[in-house]
Design a protein around this motif. Structure first.
Motif, PDB file in Angstrom:
ATOM      1  N   MET A 291       0.836  -1.200   0.000  1.00 24.47           N
ATOM      2  CA  MET A 291       0.000   0.000   0.000  1.00 24.47           C
ATOM      3  C   MET A 291       0.873   1.254   0.000  1.00 24.47           C
ATOM      4  N   LYS A 292       1.902   1.253   0.843  1.00 23.78           N
ATOM      5  CA  LYS A 292       2.788   2.414   0.922  1.00 23.78           C
ATOM      6  C   LYS A 292       3.475   2.664  -0.415  1.00 23.78           C
ATOM      7  N   LYS A 293       3.951   1.581  -1.064  1.00 18.56           N
ATOM      8  CA  LYS A 293       4.624   1.715  -2.347  1.00 18.56           C
ATOM      9  C   LYS A 293       3.677   2.265  -3.397  1.00 18.56           C
ATOM     10  N   LYS A 294       2.455   1.778  -3.398  1.00 15.35           N
ATOM     11  CA  LYS A 294       1.466   2.252  -4.374  1.00 15.35           C
ATOM     12  C   LYS A 294       1.179   3.738  -4.164  1.00 15.35           C
ATOM     13  N   ILE A 295       1.030   4.156  -2.914  1.00 16.36           N
ATOM     14  CA  ILE A 295       0.748   5.563  -2.612  1.00 16.36           C
ATOM     15  C   ILE A 295       1.931   6.446  -3.013  1.00 16.36           C
ATOM     16  N   GLU A 296       3.145   5.973  -2.762  1.00 17.81           N
ATOM     17  CA  GLU A 296       4.337   6.736  -3.159  1.00 17.81           C
ATOM     18  C   GLU A 296       4.384   6.904  -4.667  1.00 17.81           C
ATOM     19  N   ASN A 297       4.055   5.852  -5.399  1.00 15.03           N
ATOM     20  CA  ASN A 297       4.034   5.939  -6.860  1.00 15.03           C
ATOM     21  C   ASN A 297       2.971   6.933  -7.340  1.00 15.03           C
ATOM     22  N   MET A 298       1.836   6.952  -6.650  1.00  9.92           N
ATOM     23  CA  MET A 298       0.782   7.904  -7.000  1.00  9.92           C
ATOM     24  C   MET A 298       1.250   9.338  -6.740  1.00  9.92           C
ATOM     25  N   LEU A 299       1.890   9.547  -5.588  1.00 10.54           N
ATOM     26  CA  LEU A 299       2.369  10.890  -5.245  1.00 10.54           C
ATOM     27  C   LEU A 299       3.421  11.389  -6.232  1.00 10.54           C
ATOM     28  N   ALA A 300       4.231  10.453  -6.762  1.00  8.16           N
ATOM     29  CA  ALA A 300       5.268  10.849  -7.697  1.00  8.16           C
ATOM     30  C   ALA A 300       4.691  11.477  -8.963  1.00  8.16           C
ATOM     31  N   ARG A 301       3.460  11.173  -9.280  1.00  6.18           N
ATOM     32  CA  ARG A 301       2.828  11.752 -10.466  1.00  6.18           C
ATOM     33  C   ARG A 301       2.455  13.217 -10.240  1.00  6.18           C
ATOM     34  N   TYR A 302       2.502  13.658  -8.974  1.00  5.58           N
ATOM     35  CA  TYR A 302       2.105  15.023  -8.658  1.00  5.58           C
ATOM     36  C   TYR A 302       3.260  15.846  -8.116  1.00  5.58           C
ATOM     37  N   ASP A 303       4.486  15.483  -8.460  1.00  8.12           N
ATOM     38  CA  ASP A 303       5.662  16.210  -7.970  1.00  8.12           C
ATOM     39  C   ASP A 303       5.644  17.685  -8.380  1.00  8.12           C
ATOM     40  N   GLU A 304       5.071  17.959  -9.528  1.00 11.22           N
ATOM     41  CA  GLU A 304       5.116  19.321 -10.054  1.00 11.22           C
ATOM     42  C   GLU A 304       4.007  20.206  -9.468  1.00 11.22           C
ATOM     43  N   VAL A 305       3.135  19.653  -8.687  1.00  9.90           N
ATOM     44  CA  VAL A 305       2.031  20.434  -8.127  1.00  9.90           C
ATOM     45  C   VAL A 305       2.511  21.277  -6.959  1.00  9.90           C
TER      46      VAL A 305
END
Length: 305
Positions: A291-305
């Motif tokens: 779960m943590k890995k999946k959430i981290e991957n999701m957050l990486a898509r929003y680095d520019e926000v």
């Protein structure tokens, strides 16, 4: 008015052995000649009305066309009408509607209000898919569609449709897939660009008596238990989705579930992620890490926000 009278006369004939023309004329306030024309119209519609001569003569419907009232109890009839009403609406089935009319003729006038209601319908496009498939099954037509597999592979399939199946809240098509040269089960929500082809198939198919969803082989899935904590916010939805799992309601209004899950699938993690910040995985550690890995991957898509 005439149509209503014809329908009412038909019900009267179904509910009585013999009804005289004079009785019908008095009941509807018309002449006997009008009743004779009505009977001719009912016969032309395909209902087998016969005339009986003599003092106690009149009109009736042949016994073979009627349903024996002793075969079904009032609860049986009500349940059948409820089910047929739902399927007739989904599939626009005229034969089902005719059966409903016959059942209503043997239903007691003192029947209780139905204790069961059903609606198998869905949004309009989904019902159209069901009707297309059922029509193809009855006609023995091939169907073609694009299908998204559980592995997220989209492929064109040509299928000899055998039957439609409703399991839980989902519809499925069971048929012989020419692309795989074997029988397969297809979930309707994963179909797109469905078309019934003019080509007919001659193969004779039988619907299997065993559970077609159970799969084959002797492979046993490894199962582990997950302990999940939900905040008080989304509990109604949690109960909708996990109503069969072990529950513990906590004093602070939160909920803890113990859920059996296959080690080799991601279905639980995907469902839990839809609850956002209202869910926490307590056990097992392996699921927490995933779960943590999946959430981290999701957050990486929003680095520019």
């Amino acid at each position: 008015m005439k149509l209503e009278r014809l329908i009412s006369i038909t019900y009267a004939l179904l509910n009585n052995e013999v009804v005289s023309a004079s009785e019908l004329a008095d009941k509807y306030g018309v002449s006997q000649r009008t009743i004779y024309r009505d009977i001719e119209a009912i016969c032309a519609a395909g209902i087998p009305v016969v005339s009986y001569q003599g003092v106690n003569g009149g009109y009736g419907i042949i016994k073979e066309y009627k349903m024996d009232k002793s075969l079904l109890g009032s609860d049986d009839i009500a349940s059948l009408i409820t089910l047929l009403n739902s399927t007739a609406t989904v599939f626009q089935d005229e034969r089902a509607q005719q059966t409903i009319h016959r059942l209503k003729t043997v239903q007691s006038k003192n029947s209780r209000t139905p204790s069961l209601t059903m609606d198998l319908g869905s949004w309009r496009a989904y019902n159209e898919i069901l009707r297309t498939l059922r029509s193809a099954i009855n006609a023995g037509q091939l169907v073609r569609f694009y299908y998204m597999s559980a592995k997220d592979e989209r492929m064109e399939r040509t299928v000899e449709p055998v039957s439609l199946l409703l399991k839980y809240d989902s519809w499925y098509l069971y048929g012989f897939c020419r692309s795989r040269s074997d029988y397969r089960v297809f979930k309707l929500t994963r179909m797109s660009e469905l078309a019934a082809l003019p080509e007919l198939f001659e193969r004779r198919h039988n619907v299997p008596t065993e559970d077609i969803f159970s799969g084959g082989g002797d492979v046993q899935e490894q199962v582990e238990y997950a302990v999940i904590h939900f905040s008080a916010g989304p509990l109604a939805r949690v109960l909708d989705e996990f109503y069969l799992d072990e529950k513990r309601f906590n004093e602070d209004g939160t909920l803890t579930l113990t859920i059996a899950q296959s080690i080799d699938t991601d279905w639980l993690m995907e469902r839990l992620l839809s609850f956002g910040e209202d869910v926490v995985v307590l056990e097992p550690p392996s699921l927490r890490r995933r779960m943590k890995k999946k959430i981290e991957n999701m957050l990486a898509r929003y680095d520019e926000v």
